[in-house]
Design a protein around this motif. Structure first.
Motif, mmCIF file in Angstrom:
data_model
loop_
_atom_site.group_PDB
_atom_site.id
_atom_site.type_symbol
_atom_site.label_atom_id
_atom_site.label_comp_id
_atom_site.label_asym_id
_atom_site.label_seq_id
_atom_site.Cartn_x
_atom_site.Cartn_y
_atom_site.Cartn_z
ATOM 1 N N GLN A 195 32.419 -1.547 -58.268
ATOM 2 C CA GLN A 195 32.711 -0.332 -59.048
ATOM 3 C C GLN A 195 31.453 -0.567 -60.828
ATOM 4 O O GLN A 195 31.603 -1.926 -61.474
ATOM 5 C CB GLN A 195 33.347 0.353 -60.409
ATOM 6 N N LEU A 196 31.029 0.462 -61.528
ATOM 7 C CA LEU A 196 29.704 0.409 -61.908
ATOM 8 C C LEU A 196 30.741 -0.530 -63.756
ATOM 9 O O LEU A 196 30.126 -1.290 -63.905
ATOM 10 C CB LEU A 196 29.401 1.292 -63.015
ATOM 11 N N ARG A 197 31.949 0.031 -64.130
ATOM 12 C CA ARG A 197 32.729 -0.349 -65.413
ATOM 13 C C ARG A 197 34.169 -0.399 -65.038
ATOM 14 O O ARG A 197 34.346 0.013 -64.121
ATOM 15 C CB ARG A 197 32.216 0.933 -65.888
ATOM 16 N N GLY A 198 34.479 -1.466 -65.734
ATOM 17 C CA GLY A 198 36.038 -1.123 -65.727
ATOM 18 C C GLY A 198 36.478 -2.190 -64.699
ATOM 19 O O GLY A 198 35.793 -2.824 -64.118
ATOM 20 N N TYR A 199 37.523 -2.479 -64.588
ATOM 21 C CA TYR A 199 38.529 -3.622 -63.638
ATOM 22 C C TYR A 199 38.647 -2.416 -63.468
ATOM 23 O O TYR A 199 39.385 -1.482 -62.783
ATOM 24 C CB TYR A 199 39.780 -3.679 -64.689
ATOM 25 N N SER A 200 38.751 -3.532 -61.407
ATOM 26 C CA SER A 200 38.695 -2.390 -59.719
ATOM 27 C C SER A 200 39.808 -3.144 -59.301
ATOM 28 O O SER A 200 40.140 -3.972 -59.956
ATOM 29 C CB SER A 200 36.984 -2.108 -59.592
ATOM 30 N N PRO A 201 40.760 -2.426 -58.511
ATOM 31 C CA PRO A 201 41.118 -3.185 -57.093
ATOM 32 C C PRO A 201 40.965 -4.494 -56.784
ATOM 33 O O PRO A 201 41.602 -5.523 -56.261
ATOM 34 C CB PRO A 201 41.295 -2.517 -56.235
ATOM 35 N N LEU A 202 39.532 -4.788 -56.966
ATOM 36 C CA LEU A 202 38.865 -5.695 -56.259
ATOM 37 C C LEU A 202 39.178 -7.320 -57.671
ATOM 38 O O LEU A 202 39.370 -8.274 -56.511
ATOM 39 C CB LEU A 202 37.746 -5.665 -55.958
#
Length: 202
Positions: A132-139
């Motif tokens: 994703q472009l911004r922030g913390y993702s599950p990955l």
């Protein structure tokens, strides 16, 4: 010929074939992934390599601690992950202090550049794409937990090797207990990573 070969191996400081077989048997006898002490006693580090080995692991512990801090902070609002990650972070920090104390006890000087380079490498690693472009993702969480698992595995082996090599020179440090704690950390991280994968790929 086998006796001659074994004698030559002994003279060079290498384990003989029969000794290697005994080591494998002793290794298999370990519980919870921690090799038996008899195996550790057969794997000393040559003295000239000890400073390099310890400084490499100190650099690795710098990366591991930064990663543990970041992972714990990123998951502090998630009840399922927050408490175990905070506990692991605190233990990794304590382990780093223990390693530094062991180095001081052994009179091993600290390489100033390796930890700095490791710290910078960890910061650069944060630029990796996470879906994703911004922030913390599950990955992001999944990959961070994988990194923690690898780092803790290396630390478990460090304590085992030091149990073999310097136990009598640092009698106040219980390397076997540290290795067992590392195995518990690794098992917990593995559990969390499995759950993180379920969330990321659901």
């Amino acid at each position: 010929m086998p006796l001659l070969s074994q004698s030559l191996d002994s003279a060079r400081g290498y384990p003989s074939v029969e000794r290697a077989k005994r080591d494998r048997i002793a290794f298999s006898a370990g519980s919870a992934g921690v090799p038996a002490r008899t195996h550790y006693e057969r794997t000393p580090i040559p003295e000239r390599y000890l400073p390099i080995y310890l400084n490499d692991h100190l650099a690795g512990s710098t990366v591991g601690l930064e990663l543990a801090k970041r992972t714990a902070a990123s998951n502090r609002e998630d009840e399922e992950f927050a408490l175990p990650l905070e506990r692991i972070r605190d233990e990794i920090e304590a382990d780093k202090r223990t390693l530094e104390a062991v180095m001081d006890e052994l009179g091993v000087g600290r390489d100033r550049l390796k930890p700095i380079g490791a710290w910078l490498a960890e910061k650069v690693g944060r630029l990796k794409t996470n879906g994703q472009l911004r922030g913390y993702s599950p990955l992001s969480r999944l990959i961070e937990l994988e990194g923690l698992y690898v780092g803790i595995s290396g630390k478990a082996r460090l304590w085992g090797v030091l149990e073999a090599s310097v136990r009598e020179r640092v009698p106040a440090t219980d390397f076997a207990a540290l290795a067992e704690r590392a195995d518990r950390q690794r098992a917990e991280v593995e559990r969390l990573q499995t759950r993180a994968a379920e969330i990321a790929f659901a």
